[in-house]
Write an enzyme that holds these catalytic residues in place. Structure first.
Site, PDB file in Angstrom:
ATOM      1  N   ASP A  50      -9.748  -5.019  -5.090  1.00 33.49           N
ATOM      2  CA  ASP A  50      -9.100  -3.816  -4.546  1.00 33.49           C
ATOM      3  C   ASP A  50      -9.351  -2.639  -5.491  1.00 33.49           C
ATOM      4  O   ASP A  50      -9.127  -2.737  -6.699  1.00 33.49           O
ATOM      5  CB  ASP A  50      -7.602  -4.084  -4.415  1.00 33.49           C
ATOM      6  CG  ASP A  50      -6.847  -2.956  -3.739  1.00 33.49           C
ATOM      7  OD1 ASP A  50      -7.472  -1.959  -3.327  1.00 33.49           O
ATOM      8  OD2 ASP A  50      -5.609  -3.090  -3.625  1.00 33.49           O
TER       9      ASP A  50
ATOM     10  N   HIS B 250      -7.878  -5.350  -0.687  1.00 29.27           N
ATOM     11  CA  HIS B 250      -6.622  -4.675  -0.353  1.00 29.27           C
ATOM     12  C   HIS B 250      -5.957  -5.293   0.884  1.00 29.27           C
ATOM     13  O   HIS B 250      -6.609  -5.483   1.907  1.00 29.27           O
ATOM     14  CB  HIS B 250      -6.915  -3.196  -0.111  1.00 29.27           C
ATOM     15  CG  HIS B 250      -5.715  -2.318  -0.062  1.00 29.27           C
ATOM     16  ND1 HIS B 250      -4.853  -2.153  -1.131  1.00 29.27           N
ATOM     17  CD2 HIS B 250      -5.216  -1.550   0.932  1.00 29.27           C
ATOM     18  CE1 HIS B 250      -3.896  -1.320  -0.802  1.00 29.27           C
ATOM     19  NE2 HIS B 250      -4.088  -0.945   0.456  1.00 29.27           N
TER      20      HIS B 250
ATOM     21  N   SER C 263       0.822  -1.197   0.000  1.00 26.43           N
ATOM     22  CA  SER C 263       0.000   0.000   0.000  1.00 26.43           C
ATOM     23  C   SER C 263       0.867   1.262   0.000  1.00 26.43           C
ATOM     24  O   SER C 263       1.683   1.445  -0.894  1.00 26.43           O
ATOM     25  CB  SER C 263      -0.960  -0.048   1.191  1.00 26.43           C
ATOM     26  OG  SER C 263      -2.011   0.883   1.038  1.00 26.43           O
TER      27      SER C 263
END
Length: 328
Positions: free
Chosen positions: A270, A302, A172
């Site tokens: 995601d 995610h 991320s």
């Protein structure tokens, strides 16, 4: 994912009129300016972990900022054995999480054990108290500390690391950081030498842009998304969602990237999925000379592998991560 659902239940009674910014289930900012984080707040001390057989320790790299790194070393490493080095940047939107949370401490223990690597997990200062570019600057300070450590300043690195097998990775926001650290390494003209980066692993990278691409056109109901708002909160001085730090497509120097190969993980459900795929296309078109690969996990969201590490698909992701490192 149970942790996230618990946070949602526990924060349901927070009054919207008391909030300046609402990013539940991650954090909120109240109108008085105070920040309340709901995830990544637990501190797990470094240890000798019996199940994975990995030892860890913390090293402060800047007394001024308090930035530190957590090192992981397999207990099985012999005195003359040289292992790959993995420098890891945690996720959390530049606002939440830490290397010492159970989520990341346990994950790095597993990576160090399964890949048989020395790992350096980087703790950087977080927004909004320390807005960007603080996280980038802190992460670069950690990369420089690693360089000095390889040269002899840190025994775990100078004794047990093969300097020709160094990898950067993150998930991320941490994947965003890893990308930019690889760019800084490529552009570094340090007279004392620089890290010879072998590869880069980006897990569900936090890239975005002003214009919608791919499935974002169907999944988002408004022009400004939660990602746009979070980015502006983390980086008040930004030019916007097309800032080259956030949108690689706007970076005229995208091809200036250290390393020989890149692995990008994306997840089907995601919202950032298309950005990871697009990153590969952009890197190829930029003229970068390395190899780039995308691996997609079907039916997952995610950073699912962090919240549900016992899932077969999470184990598969870790195995693919490990194979990428050990194929060098």
């Amino acid at each position: 994912m149970d942790e996230i659902m618990k946070v949602i239940r526990e924060t349901a009674n927070i009054k919207q009129e008391d909030l300046l910014h609402d990013f539940r289930p991650l954090f909120v900012i109240y109108k008085d300016g105070s920040v309340e984080r709901f995830v990544g707040t637990q501190f797990v001390p470094p240890s000798i972990e019996g199940v994975t057989g990995v030892e860890s320790k913390d090293v402060v790299i800047s007394a001024e900022t308090g930035v530190f790194v957590r090192l992981f070393k397999p207990l099985s490493v012999t005195s003359d054995e040289k292992l790959p080095l993995l420098v890891y940047f945690h996720g959390g939107g530049f606002v939440v999480e830490t290397v010492a949370s159970p989520l990341y401490h346990n994950y790095l223990n597993v990576l160090s054990s399964k890949a048989n690597v020395i790992a350096v997990s980087v703790e950087y200062r977080k927004a909004p108290e320390h807005p960007l570019p603080a996280a980038y600057d802190d992460s670069w300070a950690a990369v420089e500390w690693v360089r000095l450590g390889l040269a002899g300043a840190e025994p775990w690195l100078s004794t047990h690391v093969d300097p020709a097998r160094v990898f950067l990775a993150g998930d991320s926001a941490g994947a965003n950081i890893a990308h930019h650290m690889a760019k800084r390494i490529a552009k570094c003209n340090n007279p004392d030498g620089k890290i010879a980066l072998k590869g880069l692993v980006l897990v569900h990278p936090y890239f975005w842009g002003k214009d919608r691409i791919g499935s974002e056109l169907q999944k988002l109901n408004s022009s400004e998304s939660r990602f746009d708002r979070l980015w502006k909160l983390a980086y008040p001085g930004t030019t916007g969602s097309d800032d080259p730090l956030f949108n690689p497509e706007m970076d005229p120097e995208l091809s200036v990237l250290a390393g020989e190969k890149v692995l990008v993980f994306v997840a089907e459900n995601d919202l950032l999925r298309d950005r990871g795929v697009h990153y590969k296309d952009l890197l190829v078109k930029s003229g970068w000379k390395g190899e780039v690969q995308v691996i997609e996990t079907e039916g997952e969201d995610h950073v699912f592998h962090l919240y549900n590490p016992v899932l077969p698909k999470a184990a598969e992701l870790v195995d693919q991560f490990v194979a990428f490192i050990n194929s060098s």
